[in-house]
Design an enzyme around this catalytic site. Structure first.
Site, PDB file in Angstrom:
ATOM      1  N   SER B 319      55.080 -38.906  -6.736  1.00  0.00           N
ATOM      2  CA  SER B 319      55.997 -38.287  -5.821  1.00  0.00           C
ATOM      3  C   SER B 319      57.549 -38.232  -6.440  1.00  0.00           C
ATOM      4  O   SER B 319      57.637 -37.877  -7.463  1.00  0.00           O
ATOM      5  CB  SER B 319      56.189 -38.982  -4.574  1.00  0.00           C
ATOM      6  N   ASP B 330      60.508 -31.720 -18.812  1.00  0.00           N
ATOM      7  CA  ASP B 330      60.717 -30.470 -18.917  1.00  0.00           C
ATOM      8  C   ASP B 330      62.223 -30.115 -19.831  1.00  0.00           C
ATOM      9  O   ASP B 330      62.182 -29.191 -20.686  1.00  0.00           O
ATOM     10  CB  ASP B 330      60.755 -29.705 -17.651  1.00  0.00           C
ATOM     11  N   LYS B 344      51.537 -35.926  -6.726  1.00  0.00           N
ATOM     12  CA  LYS B 344      52.064 -35.771  -5.443  1.00  0.00           C
ATOM     13  C   LYS B 344      53.069 -34.857  -5.380  1.00  0.00           C
ATOM     14  O   LYS B 344      54.283 -35.310  -5.818  1.00  0.00           O
ATOM     15  CB  LYS B 344      52.324 -36.889  -4.663  1.00  0.00           C
TER      16      LYS B 344
END
Lengths: 406, 411
Positions: B319, B330, B344
């Site tokens: 999460s 990224d 999640k």
């Protein structure tokens, strides 16, 4: 044994019976969560409507409902599914495995089982590898007369392609009022092209009794469920065997999950002349007596009753009365042990609820929940015997009765 | 008014108590033995605080006739004890939630809701111990350092049989925790069964305010620094900020940020903490049911936007942890070392209902800056390093070792 067992396990839907879906549905819910000794027949419940004052505590339910509808990221089931799920939540909070909510299609099957007939074509169907397959047409049924054969795969019902449909949905299409027609398109092994068969639906009987004459003039009657016609079927079967010279009788309640309470009293009354058959103890703690109705057809002659762990509820009422009243020995395995009584209410959308409303006691006021009835002559069936269809319990009952005959 | 905050569901920080237990395996399964944990790792949660939902009547489109038929039949006929209206209402709500088939959407009764709330705030009043339910028993996982529980002699493995004389038999974890917790200055007496002690031990503990340590930090050899975050609760951003300020004073050569076993928490904390490391671009986007995206760019003022960085992750990183890890991956800001993360990718909103019960609903998914939805998939580390049970037992940490090696050698 296997064959007999199936009768309970299968529901005879329109055409048939869903051997397996039924096994997991009805049989499970009936045997383990217990069938329905019920004091009330399926009856619509009067005067409850949505305006029935919801308690103030319920307000948070609608808060949650609205939030879910406004915010929930995933797919939201339709209102009916949510409503049923809310009902199941409430029912689950009671912590009683015999208080259950039953959706409309299962309610319909259950009530057919108990009523003992339905309208359709009379064939057993099953789902195999996602195909709807005829297990067997019932002897003498419209399906059999029209030439439906075991193993036929149903492709279409009327013009509807059944691919991907659930067994329940296919069955619903095949069924219909007697006198109406249904056209099945069937694929049969060895035939390159599908076969189209027209069948006129009729009323199909679902007998709850199987009977035959065993050796030495010992009659055999098996009861598979305690439905509306069971008492008459039992009485008729016994009278037929009597005419054929039966001097002793085996009454087989194995794998019988139960049924109506009144049916249990009426069936027990075939074997017990008079006196108490069972007591019902409700919320008020008072015991209501159920007495033998008189005019039983086999109240004096030698008798043995077969039970096993699948004998539940109404079966245990009958077996318990026969044991406590010392009418006959119980032969086999300890019974299931369901000593509660449910009332079954048909709800406004044809679903139903079974609610535990009372417990029942044997004539000696024994509560059997969780314990079951202990057989007088204990005869286990080993897996090997079962495989070889060697019914050692039946043999033990025959041996006992032979000893009773002059 | 929506406040984004962090939520730590996985840890029910109870009366001095964390309950970290159950998700070692990152299992998304509900734990029937530990009702207090029906929820898995911690979703980024949007906190929708006391948002009084207008009391609604039976919405017109929902025909509840059958429901009330059943309700009334049960009330009038059922042989056993009929739960009260409130319990039956909660059961109906849980039934509806079951039908949604989403394990992150759940309902908490008021008692549990208030425990969750204090957990989110990162402090509560209690004794300071982590508890868990094992085989129906309430067991001390560990007392927190310097807590009243530790000072009073509570030990890991102690089984709590009574709380103020009340048996814990049949109590679920939430109920037990709510009995142990209480205002600071008050006392609670625990009856403890301890291995090696023939008779039960009674220990009286004076409750205090317990602040949960959300970060731990240290200088490593070779000029590297290490920062670990336990959860993304309300005080987390500030704690991380303060820790970074201290750690970076020495001009370290590299930073290891440890998110292993961190079940997540508030979305806003994830954005703030992610922004400590990333100066430009997105931290994440949220995507609603209809596919509309809301981007969350990095906030200005990050303290550690340039230092060589490795983030440690494992299957317990869920999460909010995955938001930060995904943003760092990224943006190529640092390397992920360890194991694949939990997976999640949904966001919950937590609603307080009129009776103080709480409904947590999955409302959106979040995407990494490159637009990836990691839900169910997790994030693969750049450098995969397993850790074995044997490593754990002997105190070895090959993941940390690999992170150090990478920072020192660049490979």
């Amino acid at each position: 044994m296997q064959g007999l067992f199936k009768l309970v396990a299968m529901t005879l839907l329109g055409i048939l019976i869903a051997a397996f879906s039924f096994l997991s549905g009805f049989l499970y819910s009936t045997v383990t969560s217990g069938p329905l000794p019920t004091s009330a027949n399926l009856s619509p419940i009067p005067n409850v409507t949505r305006t029935v004052s919801a308690p103030s505590e319920f307000a948070v339910f609608w808060e949650a409902w609205q939030i879910i509808h406004k915010d929930f990221y995933g797919q939201i089931p339709d209102n009916k599914a949510l409503t049923y799920s809310a009902i199941r939540g409430v029912v689950k909070s009671l912590n009683d495995q015999h208080t259950v909510f039953v959706e409309p299609s299962a309610t319909a099957r259950e009530s057919e089982q108990l009523r003992g007939d339905f309208e359709g074509i009379g064939a057993t169907v099953n789902l195999q590898n996602d195909q709807v397959v005829i297990v067997a047409p019932i002897v003498g049924s419209p399906a059999e007369q029209a030439g439906v054969q075991p193993g036929d795969i149903i492709l279409k019902v009327d013009t509807q392609d059944v691919k991907g449909m659930s067994l329940d949905d296919v069955v619903a299409l095949i069924r219909g009022p007697r006198g109406t027609k249904v056209t099945l398109t069937l694929l049969r092994l060895g035939r390159p092209d599908p076969i189209v068969i027209d069948i006129t639906r009729n009323t199909i009987q679902l007998p709850s009794v199987i009977s035959r004459m065993e050796q030495d003039n010992i009659g055999y009657v098996r009861l598979t469920i305690f439905g509306q016609k069971s008492k008459d079927e039992v009485a008729t079967a016994i009278q037929d065997l009597t005419k054929k010279g039966a001097k002793a009788l085996i009454f087989d309640l194995r794998s019988n999950p139960g049924g109506y309470l009144q049916s249990a009293i009426d069936v027990a009354s075939q074997f017990i002349q008079n006196g108490v058959v069972a007591y019902e103890r409700g919320k008020d703690g008072k015991d209501q007596e159920f007495r033998a109705t008189g005019n039983g057809v086999w109240t004096n002659l030698p008798l043995a009753v077969l039970i096993d762990k699948g004998s539940a509820s109404a079966s245990e009422i009958v077996a318990g009365a026969i044991q406590d009243r010392k009418r006959a020995p119980l032969v086999g395995d300890t019974s299931y042990g369901k000593g509660s009584v449910q009332s079954v209410h048909q709800l406004s959308d044809q679903s139903s609820i079974h609610v535990t409303i009372a417990e029942w006691l044997t004539p000696n006021k024994t509560q059997i929940t969780g314990r079951g009835l202990t057989p007088d002559i204990a005869v286990p069936i080993s897996p090997e015997d079962q495989k070889r269809a060697n019914d050692t319990q039946l043999i033990a009952a025959l041996d006992y009765l032979k000893g009773q005959l002059p | 008014m929506i406040r984004y905050t962090l939520r730590v569901l996985a840890m029910l920080i109870a009366s001095g108590v964390f309950i970290l237990s159950t998700f070692t395996a990152g299992a998304i399964v509900q734990h029937s033995t530990v009702p207090a944990f029906t929820s898995p790792p911690l979703p980024p949660t949007v906190e929708n605080t006391p948002q009084p939902v207008p009391a609604v009547k039976d919405p017109a489109e929902a025909d509840f006739t059958v429901f009330w038929e059943v309700w009334n039949i049960i009330r009038s006929e059922f042989l056993g004890k009929v739960p009260d209206n409130q319990a039956m209402t909660y059961a109906a709500i849980k039934g509806v939630i079951d039908a949604l088939g989403d394990e992150h959407t759940h309902f908490s009764e008021p008692t549990r809701a208030s425990i969750l709330q204090s957990d989110l705030e990162g402090k509560f009043e209690g004794i300071g111990a982590t508890v868990d339910a094992k085989s129906g028993q309430i067991v001390i996982v560990a007392p927190l350092k310097n807590s009243p529980a530790e000072k009073a002699g509570i030990q890991a493995g102690d089984i709590v049989t009574h709380i103020d004389g009340k048996s814990t038999d049949g109590l679920n974890l939430t109920d037990a925790v709510s009995l142990i917790r209480g205002p600071k200055g008050t006392q609670v007496t625990l009856t403890i069964v301890r291995v090696g002690s023939p008779t039960p031990i009674q220990i009286t503990i004076t409750r205090a305010t317990i602040e949960l340590e959300v970060v731990s930090q240290r200088q490593l050899d070779n000029g590297l620094v290490y920062l670990r975050l336990e959860q993304f609760s309300a005080p987390s951003s500030q704690a991380v900020d303060a820790a970074l300020q201290t750690l970076l004073r020495t001009n370290p050569k590299g930073l290891i940020f440890d998110l292993r076993g961190n079940p997540g928490g508030f979305l806003q904390s994830a954005i703030e903490i992610g922004s400590e490391f990333i100066s430009t671009g997105l931290i994440l986007s949220e995507q609603d049911k209809s596919g509309n995206r809301q981007p969350h760019p990095a906030l200005p003022g990050g303290r550690a936007t340039k230092i060589p960085l490795v983030v440690l992750v494992d299957k317990g990183s869920a999460s909010a942890s995955e938001i930060v890890a995904g943003a760092i991956r990224d943006s190529k800001r640092g390397k992920l070392v360890g194991e694949k993360t939990f997976g999640k990718g949904s966001v919950q909103i937590s609603n307080t209902l009129s009776d103080q019960s709480r409904l947590t609903v999955t409302i959106r998914h979040w995407l990494t800056p490159s637009g990836q939805d990691i839900h169910g998939a997790g994030i693969e580390p750049d450098i995969a390093v397993p850790i074995t049970e044997a490593d754990r037992k002997s105190g070895r940490d090959p993941q940390l070792d690999r992170a150090i090696q990478f920072l020192l050698t660049g490979a």
